[in-house]
Design an enzyme around this catalytic site. Structure first.
Site, PDB file in Angstrom:
ATOM      1  N   ILE A 172       0.856  -1.174   0.000  1.00 15.61           N
ATOM      2  CA  ILE A 172       0.000   0.000   0.000  1.00 15.61           C
ATOM      3  C   ILE A 172       0.895   1.229   0.000  1.00 15.61           C
ATOM      4  O   ILE A 172       1.868   1.295   0.763  1.00 15.61           O
ATOM      5  CB  ILE A 172      -0.937   0.018   1.228  1.00 15.61           C
ATOM      6  CG1 ILE A 172      -1.888  -1.185   1.207  1.00 15.61           C
ATOM      7  CG2 ILE A 172      -1.734   1.309   1.303  1.00 15.61           C
ATOM      8  CD1 ILE A 172      -2.782  -1.306   2.438  1.00 15.61           C
ATOM      9  N   CYS A 173       0.605   2.173  -0.877  1.00 14.46           N
ATOM     10  CA  CYS A 173       1.297   3.449  -0.924  1.00 14.46           C
ATOM     11  C   CYS A 173       2.819   3.246  -1.088  1.00 14.46           C
ATOM     12  O   CYS A 173       3.261   2.527  -1.978  1.00 14.46           O
ATOM     13  CB  CYS A 173       0.961   4.251   0.333  1.00 14.46           C
ATOM     14  SG  CYS A 173       1.387   5.995   0.259  1.00 14.46           S
TER      15      CYS A 173
END
Length: 316
Positions: A105-106
């Site tokens: 994520i990210c």
């Protein structure tokens, strides 16, 4: 059998990114209400980890839990060697390699890239850090304009909320749209959001606003099985063809024909996932007319023919 997801947290990790898999995968249940996933959290040496929000968490496991995981997920980090020099500890690099499925994520994509898992593969990260990732990891085929990228056994997402989209997409890929939609309702989130990327990415149904071309887009969705030419669309919007085409592109980033084709593909995908209709029937209901046309459009969009797509999401 319950699918185990191991979340690896490093110092200065984004706390919301840690909560996303715990909430989304916890909410995924089968028809009897049984959990489909187990989420465990680990760190180097099972040590406390400092978040970027000014507090620490104490994971229950060390890196050895990765040996029991079906999927490994790395939340975003707001600093550390992965983002500054492109390096991670050797034992973390070794622990991440060879796993059945890995997600980020990210800025967790920096950790995967530092482990060598993104070399020569498509990936994404938060747009603010795209230039830095390109500089540190030039072998990564970075696309900073999408919400997430599904490259089979390696999946990456952009910032914060796109982690929700990615986790829901994985649930949908693993167990089909019925389970994913149930999970979305439980978490009070939309089951569809634009991914901007072709491979098994969900696209939106627009919300009519009463201005511009929104009402006509809604009308198009309600008449996907009808022949819709540009003149008819402009007439519905009460605009000239030229003005309608310009306004449509300004509001959606796409031409009317391309947008319509995407929506027809998404409707066909939905029918393949949720019904037992024959491919020819789905082709007619989604506006493609023939099974051959549907096959061509679906293959261009997601890379597989209709029956293979149905098998991927329904397991039948």
């Amino acid at each position: 059998m319950t699918h185990r997801i191991a979340v690896v947290v490093l110092d200065d990790f984004a706390p919301l990114d840690l909560g996303i898999p715990g909430q989304l995968f916890w909410a995924a249940r089968d028809g009897d209400g049984s959990h489909l996933y187990e989420v465990v959290t680990c760190s180097l040496d099972k040590a406390p980890v400092r978040t970027s929000a000014g507090y620490s968490v104490l994971p229950d496991h060390g890196l050895e839990v990765l040996d029991t995981a079906d999927t490994v997920l790395v939340p975003g980090v707001h600093g550390g060697p992965a983002m500054t020099s492109g390096a991670i500890p050797g034992r973390l690099r070794d622990a991440l390699r060879g796993r059945p499925r890995v997600m980020s994520i990210c800025t967790g994509a920096f950790v995967l890239a530092a482990a060598g898992l993104l070399d020569g593969r498509p990936a994404t990260t938060h747009w603010m850090y795209a230039a830095r990732l390109r500089r540190l990891f030039p072998e990564v085929l970075l696309d900073p304009d999408v919400l997430f990228v599904d490259d089979g056994d390696v999946l990456t997402s952009a910032g914060v909320a796109s982690g929700l989209d990615l986790c829901l997409h994985v649930i949908r890929r693993d167990h089909g749209s019925e389970v994913a939609n149930r999970t979305a309702r439980r978490c009070v989130m939309p089951p569809w959001r634009e991914g901007g990327q072709a491979q098994f990415i969900d696209r939106p149904l627009p919300e009519p606003t009463g201005t511009g071309t929104a009402a006509t887009r809604q009308w198009m969705l309600e008449h996907l099985d009808d022949p819709l030419d540009l003149a008819a669309l402009a007439e519905h919007a009460r605009m000239s063809v030229r003005t309608f085409t310009r306004r449509f592109r300004e509001e959606t980033g796409l031409s009317p024909a391309r947008w319509l084709s995407r929506q027809r593909v998404e409707h066909a995908r939905h029918l393949l996932e949720t019904t037992d209709l024959a491919v020819a029937q789905i082709a007619r209901r989604s506006g493609f007319g023939t099974a051959v046309s549907l096959r061509q459009h679906l293959h261009a969009a997601v890379g597989v023919p209709p029956l293979a797509y149905r098998q991927t999401f329904r397991g039948t």
